[in-house]
Design a protein around this motif. Sequence first.
Motif, PDB file in Angstrom:
ATOM      1  N   ARG A  51       0.827  -1.208   0.000  1.00 63.00           N
ATOM      2  CA  ARG A  51       0.000   0.000   0.000  1.00 63.00           C
ATOM      3  C   ARG A  51       0.862   1.261   0.000  1.00 63.00           C
ATOM      4  O   ARG A  51       0.550   2.244  -0.689  1.00 63.00           O
ATOM      5  N   GLU A  54       2.134   1.758  -3.461  1.00 60.81           N
ATOM      6  CA  GLU A  54       1.109   2.334  -4.332  1.00 60.81           C
ATOM      7  C   GLU A  54       1.024   3.850  -4.151  1.00 60.81           C
ATOM      8  O   GLU A  54       0.830   4.595  -5.126  1.00 60.81           O
ATOM      9  N   THR A 116      -1.814  -6.135  -6.769  1.00 63.02           N
ATOM     10  CA  THR A 116      -1.284  -4.774  -6.733  1.00 63.02           C
ATOM     11  C   THR A 116      -0.255  -4.604  -7.848  1.00 63.02           C
ATOM     12  O   THR A 116       0.454  -5.559  -8.188  1.00 63.02           O
ATOM     13  N   GLY A 337       0.040   5.649   5.419  1.00 62.81           N
ATOM     14  CA  GLY A 337      -1.394   5.625   5.125  1.00 62.81           C
ATOM     15  C   GLY A 337      -2.134   6.788   5.764  1.00 62.81           C
ATOM     16  O   GLY A 337      -3.073   7.334   5.171  1.00 62.81           O
ATOM     17  N   ASP A 340      -1.599   9.797   3.542  1.00 62.79           N
ATOM     18  CA  ASP A 340      -2.379   9.712   2.308  1.00 62.79           C
ATOM     19  C   ASP A 340      -3.842  10.069   2.555  1.00 62.79           C
ATOM     20  O   ASP A 340      -4.478  10.750   1.751  1.00 62.79           O
ATOM     21  N   ASN A 341      -4.377   9.616   3.674  1.00 58.69           N
ATOM     22  CA  ASN A 341      -5.765   9.893   4.023  1.00 58.69           C
ATOM     23  C   ASN A 341      -5.971  11.374   4.339  1.00 58.69           C
ATOM     24  O   ASN A 341      -6.983  11.979   3.955  1.00 58.69           O
ATOM     25  N   LEU A 395      -3.772  -3.285   2.394  1.00 58.34           N
ATOM     26  CA  LEU A 395      -4.660  -3.178   1.231  1.00 58.34           C
ATOM     27  C   LEU A 395      -6.100  -3.480   1.606  1.00 58.34           C
ATOM     28  O   LEU A 395      -7.026  -3.111   0.876  1.00 58.34           O
ATOM     29  N   ARG A 431     -10.368   0.176  -0.955  1.00 68.43           N
ATOM     30  CA  ARG A 431      -9.418   0.622  -1.975  1.00 68.43           C
ATOM     31  C   ARG A 431      -9.902   0.144  -3.334  1.00 68.43           C
ATOM     32  O   ARG A 431     -10.353  -0.979  -3.485  1.00 68.43           O
ATOM     33  N   LEU A 444      -5.384   1.873 -10.785  1.00 69.37           N
ATOM     34  CA  LEU A 444      -5.023   2.842  -9.751  1.00 69.37           C
ATOM     35  C   LEU A 444      -4.367   4.080 -10.341  1.00 69.37           C
ATOM     36  O   LEU A 444      -4.387   5.153  -9.734  1.00 69.37           O
ATOM     37  N   ASP A 508      -7.414   9.543  -2.542  1.00 70.73           N
ATOM     38  CA  ASP A 508      -6.540   8.553  -1.916  1.00 70.73           C
ATOM     39  C   ASP A 508      -6.761   7.142  -2.457  1.00 70.73           C
ATOM     40  O   ASP A 508      -6.207   6.178  -1.925  1.00 70.73           O
ATOM     41  N   GLY A 509      -7.568   7.007  -3.513  1.00 73.22           N
ATOM     42  CA  GLY A 509      -7.761   5.711  -4.141  1.00 73.22           C
ATOM     43  C   GLY A 509      -8.814   4.842  -3.501  1.00 73.22           C
ATOM     44  O   GLY A 509      -9.001   3.688  -3.923  1.00 73.22           O
ATOM     45  N   HIS A 510      -9.548   5.350  -2.507  1.00 72.55           N
ATOM     46  CA  HIS A 510     -10.633   4.590  -1.903  1.00 72.55           C
ATOM     47  C   HIS A 510     -11.962   4.989  -2.558  1.00 72.55           C
ATOM     48  O   HIS A 510     -12.171   6.147  -2.914  1.00 72.55           O
TER      49      HIS A 510
END
Length: 532
Positions: A51, A54, A116, A337, A340-341, A395, A431, A444, A508-510
């Motif tokens: 993660r 990524e 991934t 993480g 990123d969030n 992930l 994700r 992604l 953030d890809g979610h």
Amino acid sequence: MASETSVLVVGGGPVGLTLSCLLSAQRVDNVLVEAHRATSPHPKARGVSARSMEIFRRIGIEEEVRKAGLPAEHVSFYRGRDLVDPDFVRTGLVPQRDENDRGDQDGDGDSSDERTPSPGLLCSQDALEPVLLRHATEPTGRRIRFGTRLLSFAEDDEGVLAVVEAVDTGERHRIRADWLVGCDGAASAVRAGAGIAMEGPTGLGRYLSIRFEAPLGHVVADRASASYFLTTPGRGGFLAVDNDRHWIYQHPLAAGEAEPAGDPAGPADPADRPRLAELIRTAAGIPDLEVTVRDTSTWRMDAQLAADYRRSRVLLAGDAAHVIPPTGGHGMNTGIGDADNLAWKLAAVTAGHAGAALLDSYAAERRPIARQVIDVSADNARNRGSYRIDDELLLTAVYRSDAVAPEPGATPGHSALSVDGYRPACRPGARLPHVRLADGRSSLDLVGPGFTLLTAAEGPAWRRRAESAGRSGIPVTPRPLDREADPARWTRLTGQGDTTAAVLVRPDGHVAWCGTRTVTDLQAVLRRIVAS
């Protein structure tokens, strides 16, 4: 005279530097201060999870990090009495546990068990931080200030006013910021200044960490690993820096056992070096090993979580928010993480696209994840002889907060990880699954820097809704997948073949929301998500 910035980041380790990179990518003005004069000379954290890779891929440094790291085949655990034990056991990554994965079923050349595009690797902190620093410095230049420590801060009606000091000269300077983020480690001055308590046990173990050089590359050539756990009668273990000459030996300190003389976080005292070298030789099982001790540090294993991640205009990330046992290698990755969030939410708030309440979703999404990671890591510490590297654990995070529009009829719950393994699913909070596109990129790679609206094919209705949302102040980029891949990949991505559906993905890809053509008010969905 005070300088002004949108976000003041305190702490220039991997989490603070990643946050600065992400904020700059979102065009958020930021200043970073770090008390140390330079990046870490000590390897410290070494495992970079899938993660995190990524996230590094998204900010454009994945290949640099790979070049700085060790080969993928070294991501293994060794267990033996010493480094030359002929009866050693070597285990690799946690096996992929999804029984439904059966490879390339539809003949499109896209193997469904590729979870991934960016698997994890070993890259020690002393090699990782310079990569992050170079990238963070490119757009912001002098606004990355090493050798500068935070002295104090206070809030007022206009934001946060911080006082910082140059370590070498003692010169003090004021920085006014809209938001202050503490990425300053387990002994966080930001957390203390905000009055946020830590909860959980301390002193689960005490260790002496010895960084040394020795010609061990040929010794471990047939057993190269990330970590070398020593079983009875061995004590502690070795951590590979390059699996050749550069190493760390972790020696557990018994109650009352003396620590080495001199600076506990600096060069080893010359008088102590013979004793330290002998500890290493005994643990390695090589009595005549040539050892050069470089430096030592002592550390304590704790398992703590901040009572909150936000106090008004002050937020916490990384070890300032959670102290995670190192067994499993999830501590630094959990902090990355966090960054990123938090970055896209700060970007939305500072740009006026979102209300400040969006930042409440940061703790709602990330704190339960850290709680689980602490529990997993503490369990690993109790079962050192059996756990394995789980590169895909992070992930599996599924967020539950006001920043996610749940599916109709969904049961309320908390953000959570799945310890049973990663199973790709395109659902709110998860994700976005990785699917290979026709040109070799990943699904992604379609994400960001704002919200992304994925559709099976070009559709004027969805495009109009995205453009309308953009005019209202919330940037949304429509991405029809038929420009990137064949229809089978849309089915694989979403888990169903409804070509009228759309997937709204956060920066953030979610996944923020999934819908169909029956939903017309995309603006209302977005306003709800960003607390506008």
